[in-house]
Design an enzyme around this catalytic site. Sequence first.
Site, mmCIF file in Angstrom:
data_model
loop_
_atom_site.group_PDB
_atom_site.id
_atom_site.type_symbol
_atom_site.label_atom_id
_atom_site.label_comp_id
_atom_site.label_asym_id
_atom_site.label_seq_id
_atom_site.Cartn_x
_atom_site.Cartn_y
_atom_site.Cartn_z
ATOM 1 N N LYS A 11 0.903 -1.091 -0.030
ATOM 2 C CA LYS A 11 -0.161 0.053 -0.197
ATOM 3 C C LYS A 11 0.984 1.377 0.160
ATOM 4 O O LYS A 11 2.022 1.178 0.217
ATOM 5 C CB LYS A 11 -0.942 0.125 1.236
ATOM 6 C CG LYS A 11 -1.861 -1.184 1.261
ATOM 7 C CD LYS A 11 -2.792 -1.094 2.207
ATOM 8 C CE LYS A 11 -3.464 -2.465 2.798
ATOM 9 N NZ LYS A 11 -4.377 -2.342 4.150
ATOM 10 N N TYR A 51 -12.073 -2.567 -2.525
ATOM 11 C CA TYR A 51 -12.637 -2.837 -1.040
ATOM 12 C C TYR A 51 -14.161 -2.884 -1.101
ATOM 13 O O TYR A 51 -14.653 -2.627 0.196
ATOM 14 C CB TYR A 51 -12.090 -1.775 0.040
ATOM 15 C CG TYR A 51 -10.708 -1.892 0.348
ATOM 16 C CD1 TYR A 51 -10.385 -3.095 1.041
ATOM 17 C CD2 TYR A 51 -9.643 -0.857 0.244
ATOM 18 C CE1 TYR A 51 -8.936 -3.457 1.378
ATOM 19 C CE2 TYR A 51 -8.108 -0.927 0.622
ATOM 20 C CZ TYR A 51 -7.897 -2.242 1.277
ATOM 21 O OH TYR A 51 -6.714 -2.443 1.848
ATOM 22 N N PHE A 59 -15.069 3.073 8.307
ATOM 23 C CA PHE A 59 -13.575 3.423 7.647
ATOM 24 C C PHE A 59 -13.387 3.418 6.249
ATOM 25 O O PHE A 59 -12.552 3.514 5.627
ATOM 26 C CB PHE A 59 -12.392 2.796 8.407
ATOM 27 C CG PHE A 59 -12.753 1.281 8.262
ATOM 28 C CD1 PHE A 59 -12.069 0.471 7.196
ATOM 29 C CD2 PHE A 59 -13.266 0.624 9.405
ATOM 30 C CE1 PHE A 59 -12.357 -0.660 7.335
ATOM 31 C CE2 PHE A 59 -13.491 -1.063 9.456
ATOM 32 C CZ PHE A 59 -13.093 -1.638 8.233
ATOM 33 N N ARG A 87 -1.227 -14.974 3.957
ATOM 34 C CA ARG A 87 -1.876 -14.221 5.071
ATOM 35 C C ARG A 87 -1.162 -14.168 6.398
ATOM 36 O O ARG A 87 -1.261 -13.511 6.864
ATOM 37 C CB ARG A 87 -3.341 -14.668 5.013
ATOM 38 C CG ARG A 87 -4.473 -14.434 3.916
ATOM 39 C CD ARG A 87 -4.876 -12.931 4.098
ATOM 40 N NE ARG A 87 -5.634 -12.580 5.451
ATOM 41 C CZ ARG A 87 -6.216 -11.371 5.408
ATOM 42 N NH1 ARG A 87 -6.518 -10.626 4.551
ATOM 43 N NH2 ARG A 87 -7.055 -11.139 6.427
ATOM 44 N N THR A 93 -4.664 -8.252 10.716
ATOM 45 C CA THR A 93 -5.224 -6.833 10.218
ATOM 46 C C THR A 93 -4.777 -5.769 11.111
ATOM 47 O O THR A 93 -4.019 -4.932 10.477
ATOM 48 C CB THR A 93 -6.730 -6.754 10.063
ATOM 49 O OG1 THR A 93 -7.011 -7.975 9.317
ATOM 50 C CG2 THR A 93 -7.030 -5.485 9.464
ATOM 51 N N ARG A 104 3.115 -7.456 9.125
ATOM 52 C CA ARG A 104 2.786 -6.135 10.040
ATOM 53 C C ARG A 104 3.279 -6.194 11.367
ATOM 54 O O ARG A 104 3.458 -4.889 12.074
ATOM 55 C CB ARG A 104 1.151 -6.352 9.832
ATOM 56 C CG ARG A 104 0.630 -6.128 8.355
ATOM 57 C CD ARG A 104 -0.892 -6.409 8.388
ATOM 58 N NE ARG A 104 -1.672 -6.086 7.245
ATOM 59 C CZ ARG A 104 -2.834 -6.490 6.994
ATOM 60 N NH1 ARG A 104 -3.231 -7.494 7.834
ATOM 61 N NH2 ARG A 104 -3.355 -6.177 5.611
ATOM 62 N N ASN A 114 -1.225 -0.264 7.750
ATOM 63 C CA ASN A 114 -0.648 -1.623 7.873
ATOM 64 C C ASN A 114 -0.098 -2.168 6.776
ATOM 65 O O ASN A 114 0.354 -3.539 6.533
ATOM 66 C CB ASN A 114 -1.621 -2.718 8.435
ATOM 67 C CG ASN A 114 -2.940 -2.847 7.546
ATOM 68 O OD1 ASN A 114 -2.914 -2.509 6.175
ATOM 69 N ND2 ASN A 114 -3.974 -3.550 7.869
ATOM 70 N N HIS A 117 -1.738 -5.399 1.610
ATOM 71 C CA HIS A 117 -2.813 -6.036 1.455
ATOM 72 C C HIS A 117 -2.754 -7.820 1.002
ATOM 73 O O HIS A 117 -1.892 -7.740 -0.027
ATOM 74 C CB HIS A 117 -3.684 -5.214 0.375
ATOM 75 C CG HIS A 117 -4.831 -6.323 -0.240
ATOM 76 N ND1 HIS A 117 -6.086 -6.439 0.838
ATOM 77 C CD2 HIS A 117 -5.102 -7.180 -1.068
ATOM 78 C CE1 HIS A 117 -6.800 -7.137 -0.201
ATOM 79 N NE2 HIS A 117 -6.405 -7.682 -0.937
ATOM 80 N N GLU A 128 -9.844 -10.191 -7.051
ATOM 81 C CA GLU A 128 -8.754 -9.210 -7.177
ATOM 82 C C GLU A 128 -7.617 -9.226 -8.276
ATOM 83 O O GLU A 128 -7.204 -8.140 -8.685
ATOM 84 C CB GLU A 128 -8.084 -9.248 -5.602
ATOM 85 C CG GLU A 128 -9.107 -9.005 -4.624
ATOM 86 C CD GLU A 128 -8.549 -8.973 -3.300
ATOM 87 O OE1 GLU A 128 -9.256 -8.843 -2.184
ATOM 88 O OE2 GLU A 128 -7.417 -9.624 -2.911
HETATM 89 P P1 DAT Z 1 -7.205 -7.052 5.842
HETATM 90 O O1 DAT Z 1 -6.382 -6.068 5.085
HETATM 91 O O2 DAT Z 1 -6.375 -8.001 6.926
HETATM 92 O O3 DAT Z 1 -7.647 -8.200 5.030
HETATM 93 P P2 DAT Z 1 -9.621 -6.250 5.974
HETATM 94 O O4 DAT Z 1 -10.260 -6.824 4.917
HETATM 95 O O5 DAT Z 1 -10.704 -6.570 7.296
HETATM 96 O O6 DAT Z 1 -8.168 -6.503 6.613
HETATM 97 O O7 DAT Z 1 -9.699 -4.489 5.969
HETATM 98 C C1 DAT Z 1 -8.932 -4.083 4.901
HETATM 99 C C2 DAT Z 1 -8.322 -2.895 5.688
HETATM 100 O O8 DAT Z 1 -9.027 -1.908 6.169
HETATM 101 C C3 DAT Z 1 -7.376 -3.154 6.512
HETATM 102 O O9 DAT Z 1 -6.066 -3.758 5.974
HETATM 103 C C4 DAT Z 1 -7.058 -1.881 7.067
HETATM 104 C C5 DAT Z 1 -8.558 -1.247 7.056
HETATM 105 N N1 DAT Z 1 -9.343 -1.496 8.437
HETATM 106 C C6 DAT Z 1 -9.624 -2.652 8.704
HETATM 107 N N2 DAT Z 1 -10.421 -2.582 9.914
HETATM 108 C C7 DAT Z 1 -10.168 -1.423 10.369
HETATM 109 C C8 DAT Z 1 -10.640 -0.554 11.343
HETATM 110 N N3 DAT Z 1 -11.204 -1.062 12.458
HETATM 111 N N4 DAT Z 1 -10.394 0.916 11.504
HETATM 112 C C9 DAT Z 1 -9.552 1.554 10.353
HETATM 113 N N5 DAT Z 1 -9.184 0.642 9.398
HETATM 114 C C10 DAT Z 1 -9.437 -0.553 9.286
HETATM 115 MG MG MG Z 2 -9.056 -8.090 3.521
#
Ligand code: DAT
Ligand code: MG
Length: 151
Positions: A11, A51, A59, A87, A93, A104, A114, A117, A128
Amino acid sequence: AELERTFIAVKPDGVQRGLISEIISRFERKGYKLVGIKVVVPSKEFAGKHYHALKDKPFFNGLSEFLSSGPVVAMVWEGEGVITYGRKLIGATDPQKSEPGTIRGDLAVVVGRNIIHGSDGPETAKDEINLWFKPEELVSFTSNAEKWIYG
Ligand code: DAT
Ligand code: MG
């Protein structure tokens, strides 16, 4: 080796922090194969597509804005179990909960920054990869290391 593929992206925070090679090397040293890579600045609309599953989260807007805020290194990695194990390499996450030794865990501090992705399953991996890459942007090849990685 089985032809499983996953979508991995550094990212904008990871790119700005100079962590591209660090992240690539963790997947490469593991034994996974890079079959597609490019640097792109996604539009906010494109980031929202990426997303889309999170569109109802509070968020979501900030997340889409952030992903489109600068260069992203989009990649496709191939190898046995690469979706699930990728993963694991990435870690939880929320970097506060990621184990040390994960990308991470070692390199990030807060969930909104973080740095990486990774697709979370076979369906999202397929979607994706198709969203970010045209078929002709991906290569298929046999690495000479494969017989030493897979036996
Ligand atoms: P991941 O990236 O581990 O697959 P995710 O798909 O649940 O996690 O979420 C995508 C992204 O969104 C994540 O990398 C960071 C952001 N994110 C997730 N939960 C969040 C939160 N509670 N507050 C802010 N950003 C968040
Ligand atoms: Mg995800």
